[in-house]
Scaffold this motif. Structure first.
Motif, PDB file in Angstrom:
ATOM      1  N   ASP A  99      50.736  67.812  80.250  1.00 17.82           N
ATOM      2  CA  ASP A  99      49.980  66.716  80.871  1.00 17.82           C
ATOM      3  C   ASP A  99      50.882  65.535  81.189  1.00 17.82           C
ATOM      4  O   ASP A  99      50.771  64.931  82.268  1.00 17.82           O
TER       5      ASP A  99
ATOM      6  N   GLY B 156      51.632  64.675  84.872  1.00 12.91           N
ATOM      7  CA  GLY B 156      50.934  63.470  85.314  1.00 12.91           C
ATOM      8  C   GLY B 156      51.831  62.278  85.563  1.00 12.91           C
ATOM      9  O   GLY B 156      51.555  61.460  86.450  1.00 12.91           O
TER      10      GLY B 156
ATOM     11  N   ALA C 224      54.214  63.635  89.138  1.00  8.43           N
ATOM     12  CA  ALA C 224      53.297  62.984  90.074  1.00  8.43           C
ATOM     13  C   ALA C 224      53.687  61.559  90.419  1.00  8.43           C
ATOM     14  O   ALA C 224      53.313  61.056  91.477  1.00  8.43           O
TER      15      ALA C 224
ATOM     16  N   ALA D  94      49.521  61.137  94.266  1.00 11.43           N
ATOM     17  CA  ALA D  94      48.950  60.889  92.945  1.00 11.43           C
ATOM     18  C   ALA D  94      47.432  60.771  92.956  1.00 11.43           C
ATOM     19  O   ALA D  94      46.761  61.273  92.049  1.00 11.43           O
TER      20      ALA D  94
ATOM     21  N   SER E 117      45.101  64.553  93.396  1.00 11.21           N
ATOM     22  CA  SER E 117      44.435  64.909  92.155  1.00 11.21           C
ATOM     23  C   SER E 117      42.915  64.931  92.277  1.00 11.21           C
ATOM     24  O   SER E 117      42.238  65.550  91.458  1.00 11.21           O
TER      25      SER E 117
END
Length: 240
Positions: free
Chosen positions: A50, A54, A58, A171, A175
Motif C-alpha cells: 500500500d 500509494g 503514485a 493519483a 484511483s
C-alpha cells in the motif's frame, strides 16, 4: 544518438543545488515514513504494498519525472540558451535522445533506488514486493521522462501541467475512475510489476501485460519523436 557534452550540461542543470534538494526530498521522506511504519507495525506485506503503491509509485515517481523531464530542456527554452545549443553541429534527434537519456537516468536513480530501499525496510522484500515496485518505478521512469520532456518543449508552463497530470490524472482519476486507469502510466508499470511478483495479489493492475508493454513503447517513442519535431520548429523560429 548520444552526445556526451549535451549530457554533461544536462546533468549539471538537473543536479544543481536547488533541484538536487527537491529531488532528494521525496525519496528521503519515503524512507523516513517506511522506517516509522516498520517500527510501529512491524513487517506487513500488505502495508508495504500500500505504501509503495500509494506514495512511491503514485506520487513520488511522477513528481520526480516532472522535475527531471521538464528540467532537462525547459529552462533552456525559457531563457533562450537552447538556440546556442541548436547552433552547434549536433543533430536535433541526438539532442532530444541525449536529454531523454539523462532525464530517465535521474528519474530512475531518485525513484527506483529509494523505492527498493523502502521496500526492504518495510518487509524485507516479502512476496517480492520491493523488487516488483522497483521494477514498476524503473519502467514508469522511462515513460514519465519522455512525456515530461515533451511538455518541456511545447510549453513554458511544463512544470504546472506536469504536476496536474501527475497529481490529478495519475493519483486522483487513476484511483477513482476505472476508465482512466487504462491510460495511466502507473497502471502500465504495475502490469509489468505484477508479472515480476509472480502474479501475486499484492501487486495488481487494471491493464493486461501485452497492452501495457505496447502502450509504454508507443507513448515513449511517440513523445520522443514529437519532441524532436518541436525542436526542429524552435530551430526555424530562432533562425528567422
Amino acid at each position: 544518438m548520444y552526445d556526451p557534452t549535451v549530457a554533461r550540461l544536462t546533468y549539471r542543470a538537473l543536479l544543481g543545488r536547488r533541484r538536487a534538494l527537491i529531488l532528494f526530498a521525496l525519496p528521503l521522506l519515503l524512507i523516513v515514513i517506511s522506517a516509522a511504519v516498520r517500527a510501529l507495525s512491524g513487517a506487513d506485506d500488505q502495508v508495504a504494498s500500500d505504501l509503495l503503491g500509494g506514495f512511491a509509485l503514485a506520487t513520488m515517481v511522477p513528481i520526480i519525472g516532472v522535475i527531471a523531464g521538464t528540467g532537462a530542456i525547459g529552462p533552456e527554452i525559457d531563457d533562450g540558451s537552447v538556440l546556442y545549443l541548436l547552433s552547434k553541429p549536433v543533430k536535433r534527434p541526438t539532442i532530444i535522445v541525449t536529454k531523454l537519456t539523462v532525464a530517465i537516468a535521474v528519474t530512475m536513480a531518485f525513484s527506483a533506488v529509494p523505492t527498493f530501499i523502502a521496500g526492504m525496510i518495510l518487509n524485507g522484500n516479502g512476496q517480492q514486493v520491493a523488487v516488483a515496485y522497483t521494477i514498476a518505478a524503473l519502467v514508469s521512469s522511462i515513460a514519465y521522462a519522455a512525456i515530461f520532456l515533451l511538455l518541456g518543449t511545447i510549453t513554458r508552463h511544463a512544470v504546472v501541467f506536469g504536476l496536474v497530470y501527475a497529481l490529478v490524472w495519475e493519483a486522483l482519476f487513476g484511483s477513482l475512475v476505472s476508465g482512466a486507469r487504462t491510460l495511466s502510466v502507473q497502471q502500465w508499470s504495475l502490469a509489468v510489476a505484477h508479472k515480476a511478483a509472480d502474479g501475486g495479489d499484492l501487486v495488481t493492475s487494471d491493464v493486461g501485460l501485452p497492452v501495457a508493454v505496447i502502450l509504454l513503447i508507443v507513448v515513449t517513442a511517440g513523445t520522443t519523436w514529437f519532441a524532436g519535431q518541436k525542436l526542429r520548429t524552435l530551430t526555424l523560429a530562432g533562425e528567422e
